[in-house]
Design a protein around this motif. Structure first.
Motif, PDB file in Angstrom:
ATOM      1  N   ASP A  51      44.667  26.308 -37.254  1.00 54.49           N
ATOM      2  CA  ASP A  51      43.246  26.644 -37.249  1.00 54.49           C
ATOM      3  C   ASP A  51      42.538  25.796 -36.202  1.00 54.49           C
ATOM      4  OD1 ASP A  51      41.145  28.165 -38.416  1.00 54.49           O
ATOM      5  OD2 ASP A  51      40.509  26.457 -39.614  1.00 54.49           O
ATOM      6  N   CYS A  52      41.646  26.416 -35.439  1.00 58.92           N
ATOM      7  CA  CYS A  52      40.842  25.715 -34.438  1.00 58.92           C
ATOM      8  C   CYS A  52      39.457  25.487 -35.016  1.00 58.92           C
ATOM      9  CB  CYS A  52      40.745  26.552 -33.169  1.00 58.92           C
ATOM     10  SG  CYS A  52      39.645  25.849 -31.927  1.00 58.92           S
ATOM     11  N   HIS A  53      38.986  24.247 -35.020  1.00 58.70           N
ATOM     12  CA  HIS A  53      37.658  23.928 -35.535  1.00 58.70           C
ATOM     13  C   HIS A  53      36.688  23.657 -34.398  1.00 58.70           C
ATOM     14  CE1 HIS A  53      39.103  22.656 -39.804  1.00 58.70           C
ATOM     15  NE2 HIS A  53      39.311  23.917 -39.521  1.00 58.70           N
ATOM     16  N   LEU A  54      35.628  24.442 -34.377  1.00 58.50           N
ATOM     17  CA  LEU A  54      34.527  24.276 -33.433  1.00 58.50           C
ATOM     18  C   LEU A  54      33.265  24.025 -34.237  1.00 58.50           C
ATOM     19  CD1 LEU A  54      35.204  27.364 -31.126  1.00 58.50           C
ATOM     20  CD2 LEU A  54      35.900  24.999 -30.724  1.00 58.50           C
ATOM     21  N   ASP A  55      32.326  23.274 -33.676  1.00 54.85           N
ATOM     22  CA  ASP A  55      31.052  23.118 -34.383  1.00 54.85           C
ATOM     23  C   ASP A  55      30.125  24.277 -34.033  1.00 54.85           C
ATOM     24  OD1 ASP A  55      29.581  22.481 -32.026  1.00 54.85           O
ATOM     25  OD2 ASP A  55      29.633  20.329 -32.428  1.00 54.85           O
ATOM     26  N   THR A  56      28.977  24.324 -34.657  1.00 50.16           N
ATOM     27  CA  THR A  56      28.070  25.464 -34.484  1.00 50.16           C
ATOM     28  C   THR A  56      27.547  25.576 -33.053  1.00 50.16           C
ATOM     29  OG1 THR A  56      26.277  24.095 -35.377  1.00 50.16           O
ATOM     30  CG2 THR A  56      27.363  25.615 -36.899  1.00 50.16           C
ATOM     31  N   ASP A  57      27.317  24.456 -32.374  1.00 50.18           N
ATOM     32  CA  ASP A  57      26.880  24.511 -30.975  1.00 50.18           C
ATOM     33  C   ASP A  57      27.920  25.218 -30.114  1.00 50.18           C
ATOM     34  OD1 ASP A  57      24.557  23.107 -31.560  1.00 50.18           O
ATOM     35  OD2 ASP A  57      25.223  21.238 -30.624  1.00 50.18           O
ATOM     36  N   GLU A  58      29.178  24.817 -30.274  1.00 43.54           N
ATOM     37  CA  GLU A  58      30.260  25.391 -29.479  1.00 43.54           C
ATOM     38  C   GLU A  58      30.447  26.876 -29.794  1.00 43.54           C
ATOM     39  OE1 GLU A  58      32.801  21.245 -29.276  1.00 43.54           O
ATOM     40  OE2 GLU A  58      32.969  22.543 -31.031  1.00 43.54           O
ATOM     41  N   ALA A  59      30.448  27.203 -31.072  1.00 45.60           N
ATOM     42  CA  ALA A  59      30.632  28.597 -31.475  1.00 45.60           C
ATOM     43  C   ALA A  59      29.484  29.475 -30.996  1.00 45.60           C
ATOM     44  CB  ALA A  59      30.773  28.683 -32.994  1.00 45.60           C
ATOM     45  N   ASN A  60      28.270  28.985 -31.110  1.00 52.27           N
ATOM     46  CA  ASN A  60      27.113  29.763 -30.656  1.00 52.27           C
ATOM     47  C   ASN A  60      27.125  29.976 -29.146  1.00 52.27           C
ATOM     48  OD1 ASN A  60      26.098  30.065 -33.238  1.00 52.27           O
ATOM     49  ND2 ASN A  60      24.737  28.310 -33.092  1.00 52.27           N
ATOM     50  N   ALA A  61      27.555  28.957 -28.402  1.00 52.08           N
ATOM     51  CA  ALA A  61      27.592  29.072 -26.945  1.00 52.08           C
ATOM     52  C   ALA A  61      28.505  30.204 -26.492  1.00 52.08           C
ATOM     53  CB  ALA A  61      28.042  27.755 -26.318  1.00 52.08           C
ATOM     54  N   ALA A  62      29.593  30.411 -27.220  1.00 53.49           N
ATOM     55  CA  ALA A  62      30.565  31.445 -26.847  1.00 53.49           C
ATOM     56  C   ALA A  62      30.456  32.699 -27.708  1.00 53.49           C
ATOM     57  CB  ALA A  62      31.977  30.874 -26.944  1.00 53.49           C
ATOM     58  N   LYS A  63      29.534  32.693 -28.675  1.00 50.50           N
ATOM     59  CA  LYS A  63      29.377  33.807 -29.616  1.00 50.50           C
ATOM     60  C   LYS A  63      30.688  34.050 -30.381  1.00 50.50           C
ATOM     61  CE  LYS A  63      27.044  38.235 -29.972  1.00 50.50           C
ATOM     62  NZ  LYS A  63      26.560  39.417 -29.252  1.00 50.50           N
ATOM     63  N   ILE A  64      31.235  32.944 -30.906  1.00 50.18           N
ATOM     64  CA  ILE A  64      32.483  32.971 -31.675  1.00 50.18           C
ATOM     65  C   ILE A  64      32.143  32.877 -33.155  1.00 50.18           C
ATOM     66  CG2 ILE A  64      34.610  31.697 -32.209  1.00 50.18           C
ATOM     67  CD1 ILE A  64      34.601  30.650 -29.349  1.00 50.18           C
ATOM     68  N   GLY A  65      32.836  33.656 -33.976  1.00 58.97           N
ATOM     69  CA  GLY A  65      32.653  33.614 -35.423  1.00 58.97           C
ATOM     70  C   GLY A  65      33.948  33.273 -36.134  1.00 58.97           C
ATOM     71  N   ASN A  66      33.858  33.062 -37.437  1.00 60.90           N
ATOM     72  CA  ASN A  66      35.027  32.698 -38.239  1.00 60.90           C
ATOM     73  C   ASN A  66      36.148  33.734 -38.222  1.00 60.90           C
ATOM     74  OD1 ASN A  66      34.424  30.090 -39.265  1.00 60.90           O
ATOM     75  ND2 ASN A  66      32.925  30.981 -40.627  1.00 60.90           N
ATOM     76  N   SER A  67      35.854  34.967 -37.913  1.00 59.03           N
ATOM     77  CA  SER A  67      36.912  35.986 -37.894  1.00 59.03           C
ATOM     78  C   SER A  67      37.563  36.120 -36.525  1.00 59.03           C
ATOM     79  CB  SER A  67      36.327  37.341 -38.326  1.00 59.03           C
ATOM     80  OG  SER A  67      35.298  37.716 -37.426  1.00 59.03           O
ATOM     81  N   ASP A  68      37.137  35.332 -35.541  1.00 58.44           N
ATOM     82  CA  ASP A  68      37.660  35.423 -34.181  1.00 58.44           C
ATOM     83  C   ASP A  68      38.872  34.516 -33.974  1.00 58.44           C
ATOM     84  OD1 ASP A  68      35.761  37.290 -33.152  1.00 58.44           O
ATOM     85  OD2 ASP A  68      34.291  35.670 -33.014  1.00 58.44           O
ATOM     86  N   THR A  69      39.524  34.722 -32.833  1.00 62.17           N
ATOM     87  CA  THR A  69      40.620  33.852 -32.414  1.00 62.17           C
ATOM     88  C   THR A  69      40.349  33.376 -30.994  1.00 62.17           C
ATOM     89  OG1 THR A  69      41.961  35.662 -31.550  1.00 62.17           O
ATOM     90  CG2 THR A  69      42.362  35.025 -33.852  1.00 62.17           C
TER      91      THR A  69
END
Length: 190
Positions: free
Chosen positions: A167-185
């Motif tokens: 599992d890859c853990h990103l914080d909300t800033d990182e996820a929002n910057a790339a528009k990544i969600g929990n169901s993504d890879t």
């Protein structure tokens, strides 16, 4: 070599010691599981606390279990602006020299002198996963996400243990910057 890795987006949260749990919620209090997290034995709790500094606060921040040896608060760098503190970007548990704050629960409050970090982005994996990928604990890799706001993230820490699940853990800033969600890879790039 590349490999698809599931993503877990990590919002601000708190890990507490037994001692601090007793102060915040009452002597002998036991954390209540809200839902399991991606890593075996880890869980989001029903319990929430407030985080307070001289310059700002957050209400209802979730505790993650189980109890830890040291109380730790993980926030994003955007969160740090509201709190008026400058947490280092660190691996979980590396708290020396980090700022502190006050944690308020329903029965009491605790002021920690250090323990607030912005967790570095990281990938949990088993020993078998690491062997397959030619990696070892503490290696640094890159990951890529090709979505609408695709990004390549550098400086991604590898954490290896047979108690982990890939599992890859990103914080909300990182996820929002790339528009990544929990169901993504994301793709691991060596």
């Amino acid at each position: 070599m590349s490999k698809a890795i599931p993503v877990g987006v990590s919002a601000r949260h708190v890990h507490v010691t037994r001692e601090h749990l007793d102060i915040l919620f009452g002597e002998g209090y036991q954390l209540t599981v809200k839902k399991p997290l991606s890593q075996p034995g880890q869980f989001a709790c029903e319990e929430q606390v407030d985080l307070i500094t001289e310059k700002g606060s957050f209400k209802k921040v979730r505790i993650l279990g189980p109890e830890r040896k040291q109380t730790q608060v993980e926030i994003s760098l955007t969160d740090s602006l509201k709190l008026g503190i400058k947490p280092p970007v660190r691996d979980s548990g590396n708290l020396a020299g980090s700022p502190g704050l006050t944690i308020v629960g329903p029965k009491g409050q605790v002021t920690i002198e250090e323990g607030v970090i912005a967790a570095c982005r990281h990938i949990h994996m088993t020993i078998a996963d690491a062997a397959e990928l030619g990696l070892k604990d503490k290696d640094i890799v890159k990951i890529a996400f090709g979505g609408e706001r695709g990004l390549i993230f550098d400086q991604v820490l590898i954490r290896v243990s047979d108690s982990f699940k890939l599992d890859c853990h990103l914080d909300t800033d990182e996820a929002n910057a790339a528009k990544i969600g929990n169901s993504d890879t994301v793709e691991l790039i060596k």
